[in-house]
Structures are given as structure tokens and as C-alpha cells.
Design a protein around this motif. Structure first.
Motif, PDB file in Angstrom:
ATOM      1  N   ARG A   1       0.833  -1.187   0.000  1.00  0.00           N
ATOM      2  CA  ARG A   1       0.000   0.000   0.000  1.00  0.00           C
ATOM      3  C   ARG A   1       0.870   1.240   0.000  1.00  0.00           C
ATOM      4  O   ARG A   1       2.012   1.221   0.444  1.00  0.00           O
TER       5      ARG A   1
ATOM      6  N   THR B   1      -4.361   0.437  -1.593  1.00  0.00           N
ATOM      7  CA  THR B   1      -3.656  -0.840  -1.602  1.00  0.00           C
ATOM      8  C   THR B   1      -3.280  -1.243  -3.030  1.00  0.00           C
ATOM      9  O   THR B   1      -3.674  -0.589  -4.003  1.00  0.00           O
ATOM     10  N   SER B   2      -2.545  -2.315  -3.128  1.00  0.00           N
ATOM     11  CA  SER B   2      -2.086  -2.788  -4.433  1.00  0.00           C
ATOM     12  C   SER B   2      -3.251  -3.217  -5.324  1.00  0.00           C
ATOM     13  O   SER B   2      -3.126  -3.193  -6.553  1.00  0.00           O
TER      14      SER B   2
ATOM     15  N   THR C   1      -9.220   1.680  -1.166  1.00  0.00           N
ATOM     16  CA  THR C   1      -8.827   2.944  -0.544  1.00  0.00           C
ATOM     17  C   THR C   1      -9.411   3.072   0.858  1.00  0.00           C
ATOM     18  O   THR C   1     -10.412   2.436   1.204  1.00  0.00           O
TER      19      THR C   1
END
Length: 114
Positions: A32, A51-52, A56
Motif C-alpha cells: 500500500r 492498496t495494491s 482505498t
């Protein structure tokens, strides 16, 4: 991981700014990225992270006003800040979490005048 933050500045209340944070170096497995901020005399606090997989999270104080996004091709995260308030005045720090290790960028000052 090296993080280069930019985009701070001074605006009047109600104005907008966009912060950018570009990651370089060993950037695989970054789980993240996000932003924290620290106002004078206060503790550093979370503003938002992404995050990847694109999820959100926002602090309650910025929900509906700030938007975090990422450009994976540029390894860059953005924080669009709208309807800025004097209470948003702080040094904003970019953070990348790689596995369980946090990496911090240099701070960028955001000043909102009333």
C-alpha cells in the motif's frame, strides 16, 4: 524504496491542491501507499491510503474532499485535495508499505489560509 513527494503549497480555504508521490528503487511487493500528515504540535495522522488492488481508505476528516489514486505505470500515487480547510494545514508525508516495512518520503508543506 525511495519516495519523492511534490505538490504542496499555499492556498485559500476552499481551494485545491494535488500531491504526488513517485516510488523508485525496489518497488515490487509494495502492499500500500498513502499519505500521513503532521500539524504543528500534533501527532502524525493517517490521511489516506490505497492498496495494491486499488482499495482505498480515508480519515473521516477528509472523506468526500480528498481522493487518493495511483498510476501503476508511473509508480506514482496522487492525493487530490479539494475544499481545503485551514485545519488541513500540515506537513504531508508519503508512505509506502513494502511487506511489513514502512518507507517515508520527505514531507511537503500544505498551508491553507482562511
Amino acid at each position: 524504496v525511495q519516495l519523492q513527494a511534490s505538490g504542496g503549497g499555499s492556498v485559500q480555504a476552499g481551494g485545491s491542491l494535488r500531491l504526488s508521490c513517485a516510488a523508485s528503487g525496489i518497488i515490487f511487493n509494495i502492499n500500500r501507499m498513502g499519505w500521513h500528515r503532521q500539524a504543528p504540535g500534533k501527532q502524525r495522522e493517517l490521511v489516506a491510503f490505497i492498496t495494491s488492488d486499488g482499495s482505498t481508505n480515508y480519515a473521516d476528516s477528509v472523506k468526500g474532499r480528498f481522493t487518493i489514486s495511483r498510476d501503476n505505470a508511473k509508480n506514482t500515487v496522487y492525493l487530490q485535495m479539494n475544499s481545503l480547510e485551514p485545519e488541513d494545514t500540515a506537513v504531508y508525508y508519503c508512505l509506502a508499505l513494502r511487506v511489513f516495512t514502512p518507507y517515508w518520503g520527505q514531507g511537503t508543506q500544505v498551508t491553507v489560509s482562511s
